[in-house]
Design an enzyme around this catalytic site. Structure first.
Site, mmCIF file in Angstrom:
data_model
loop_
_atom_site.group_PDB
_atom_site.id
_atom_site.type_symbol
_atom_site.label_atom_id
_atom_site.label_comp_id
_atom_site.label_asym_id
_atom_site.label_seq_id
_atom_site.Cartn_x
_atom_site.Cartn_y
_atom_site.Cartn_z
ATOM 1 N N CYS A 284 -13.360 1.447 -15.230
ATOM 2 C CA CYS A 284 -13.875 2.808 -15.045
ATOM 3 C C CYS A 284 -12.699 3.758 -14.858
ATOM 4 O O CYS A 284 -12.573 4.454 -13.859
ATOM 5 C CB CYS A 284 -14.809 2.840 -13.828
ATOM 6 S SG CYS A 284 -15.824 4.322 -13.692
ATOM 7 N N CYS B 129 -25.429 2.122 -13.472
ATOM 8 C CA CYS B 129 -24.612 3.335 -13.414
ATOM 9 C C CYS B 129 -25.427 4.604 -13.656
ATOM 10 O O CYS B 129 -26.061 4.771 -14.701
ATOM 11 C CB CYS B 129 -23.486 3.241 -14.449
ATOM 12 S SG CYS B 129 -22.415 4.695 -14.485
ATOM 13 N N ASP C 255 -9.851 5.383 -2.328
ATOM 14 C CA ASP C 255 -8.724 5.942 -3.069
ATOM 15 C C ASP C 255 -9.272 6.666 -4.292
ATOM 16 O O ASP C 255 -10.479 6.813 -4.448
ATOM 17 C CB ASP C 255 -7.742 4.834 -3.467
ATOM 18 C CG ASP C 255 -8.294 3.996 -4.604
ATOM 19 O OD1 ASP C 255 -9.535 3.915 -4.720
ATOM 20 O OD2 ASP C 255 -7.508 3.427 -5.370
ATOM 21 N N GLU D 103 0.816 -1.216 0.000
ATOM 22 C CA GLU D 103 0.000 0.000 0.000
ATOM 23 C C GLU D 103 0.849 1.264 0.000
ATOM 24 O O GLU D 103 0.518 2.246 -0.658
ATOM 25 C CB GLU D 103 -0.954 0.000 1.199
ATOM 26 C CG GLU D 103 -2.031 -1.095 1.142
ATOM 27 C CD GLU D 103 -2.931 -0.969 -0.076
ATOM 28 O OE1 GLU D 103 -2.950 0.107 -0.706
ATOM 29 O OE2 GLU D 103 -3.608 -1.961 -0.405
ATOM 30 N N CYS E 250 -18.240 -2.930 -18.840
ATOM 31 C CA CYS E 250 -18.441 -2.692 -17.409
ATOM 32 C C CYS E 250 -19.556 -3.570 -16.843
ATOM 33 O O CYS E 250 -20.669 -3.590 -17.369
ATOM 34 C CB CYS E 250 -18.767 -1.221 -17.158
ATOM 35 S SG CYS E 250 -19.032 -0.851 -15.412
ATOM 36 N N TYR F 183 -6.409 6.737 3.675
ATOM 37 C CA TYR F 183 -6.564 5.612 2.749
ATOM 38 C C TYR F 183 -5.814 4.366 3.229
ATOM 39 O O TYR F 183 -6.389 3.282 3.345
ATOM 40 C CB TYR F 183 -6.081 5.986 1.335
ATOM 41 C CG TYR F 183 -5.824 4.733 0.528
ATOM 42 C CD1 TYR F 183 -6.894 4.007 0.001
ATOM 43 C CD2 TYR F 183 -4.537 4.208 0.390
ATOM 44 C CE1 TYR F 183 -6.683 2.810 -0.667
ATOM 45 C CE2 TYR F 183 -4.325 3.014 -0.278
ATOM 46 C CZ TYR F 183 -5.397 2.328 -0.804
ATOM 47 O OH TYR F 183 -5.184 1.144 -1.444
ATOM 48 N N CYS G 33 -16.931 1.469 -20.894
ATOM 49 C CA CYS G 33 -18.281 1.216 -20.393
ATOM 50 C C CYS G 33 -18.889 -0.018 -21.051
ATOM 51 O O CYS G 33 -19.768 -0.672 -20.480
ATOM 52 C CB CYS G 33 -19.166 2.439 -20.615
ATOM 53 S SG CYS G 33 -18.548 3.930 -19.766
#
Length: 330
Positions: free
Chosen positions: A225, A241, A150, A49, A235, A132, A232
């Site tokens: 995304c 959405c 994030d 991270e 997706c 985060y 899209c």
DNA sequence: TATTCGTGGCT
DNA sequence: TAGCCAAGAAT
């Protein structure tokens, strides 16, 4: 199935939630990243991270493996000189992250029995761990049901939930927005069908799904995304959405300022540190001067800022070195 | 809230 | 090609 009833729907009609789709989608399509593999320790998750802060996945994979092999526990890294840590960090960028990770490892070794803490508040008290990263470690390393927000998640929520093309600047509201999307929340809000399935779908199970949901939101933002040219067509939640439903309106908010690079202090600091990383030991002031001839005053200012940041130290004989190099002034 | 802080790949 | 962008934190 979802946990929210359709407004005005029949008692059996239940809306499909983002989590209903994204959790299975993630289990089927998640990238095989090394820190996601079974057996990864909380320390391994923490290191990943920190390395991933503002740094693309592709550049982190190799350094992460090398790092965990060399320093498999916080105490191992804590015992190493900062100079070794900075050389191992290499060209990942933002080298202060390496210094903070070093300090965090020392705190974990000294104050937490060499065990990466599991609660958000304790994690946030460690150097280099902010809003985060603390939640990412709590969720991905310890399975806690906490929102992990994030830049990817903020973009996905902006589009899928709020119907906006971009997330805009981070806001304190972001955490609550994402918390509301996690499965296993407020039991009182669950519908009858979920309660009837309580024997099979326990609260603990929902908690595990919550961490997976956070990973799924990040994955969707990172691979589908995306900021520029969202795919899209591929997706999994295109039908849920809000941005799609509104006809994908363009972003009308503030345009963020472009990052400049050439000639900045950041470039000069990078040059200076690159010289020190590449040298086996201390270097002369003259060697550092050659790293930036354009503007001597800027070079001097940047070297001073590196000293202030603890990324560079000066020897008794006037030479410069990475911190903790044997024989330096400290 | 707005800046600063590396590095490199992608379009 | 010159921006744009990337699993943020600290101040």
């Amino acid at each position: 199935m979802g946990t929210t009833t359709s407004a005005g729907g029949t008692p059996t009609a239940v809306d499909t939630t983002l989590a209903d789709v994204l959790v299975p989608w993630f289990r089927a399509h998640a990238r095989d990243l090394p820190w996601r593999r079974p057996g990864t320790t909380p320390w391994g998750v923490l290191v990943s991270e920190i390395m991933l802060q503002q740094t693309p996945v592709a550049r982190v994979e190799d350094p992460w493996r090398t790092w965990l092999e060399r320093w498999p526990r916080p105490s191992a890294m804590a015992a190493a000189p900062a100079a070794d840590v900075l050389r191992a960090w290499g060209r990942l960028g933002y080298p202060r992250r390496a210094l903070r990770l070093h300090a965090a490892a020392q705190a974990i070794a000294a104050d937490h029995d060499d065990v990466v803490p599991a609660d958000v508040e304790t994690l946030e008290s460690l150097p280099g761990i902010g809003t985060y990263t603390a939640r990412a470690v709590a969720a991905f390393a310890h399975g806690q049901r906490v929102p992990v927000v994030d830049t990817n998640v903020r973009r996905v929520v902006a589009r899928a939930v709020h119907g906006r093309a971009e997330a805009g600047p981070a806001a304190s509201r972001d955490l609550a927005d994402v918390e509301a999307l996690l499965p296993g929340g407020d039991p009182g809000a669950r519908d009858a069908s979920a309660e009837s399935d309580a024997a099979a779908v326990t609260l603990a199970g929902h908690h595990e799904d919550a961490a997976t949901m956070s990973a799924a939101l990040m994955e969707l933002g990172a691979t589908v995304c995306v900021a520029r040219g969202p795919r899209c067509g591929g997706c999994p939640v295109v039908e849920l959405c809000a941005w799609q439903r509104l006809g994908r309106p363009a972003w009308d908010g503030p345009v963020r300022k472009a990052q400049t690079w050439a000639g900045t202090d950041r470039q000069v600091r990078g040059r200076l540190l690159d010289v020190l990383r590449g040298a086996p030991g201390p270097v002369t002031a003259e060697a550092l001067e050659k790293a930036w001839l354009t503007d001597p005053a800027q070079r001097a200012r940047c070297l001073d800022s590196l000293l202030v940041d603890g990324l560079v130290e000066q020897m008794a004989d006037g030479r410069f070195a990475l911190p903790g190099e044997a024989g330096d002034v400290g």
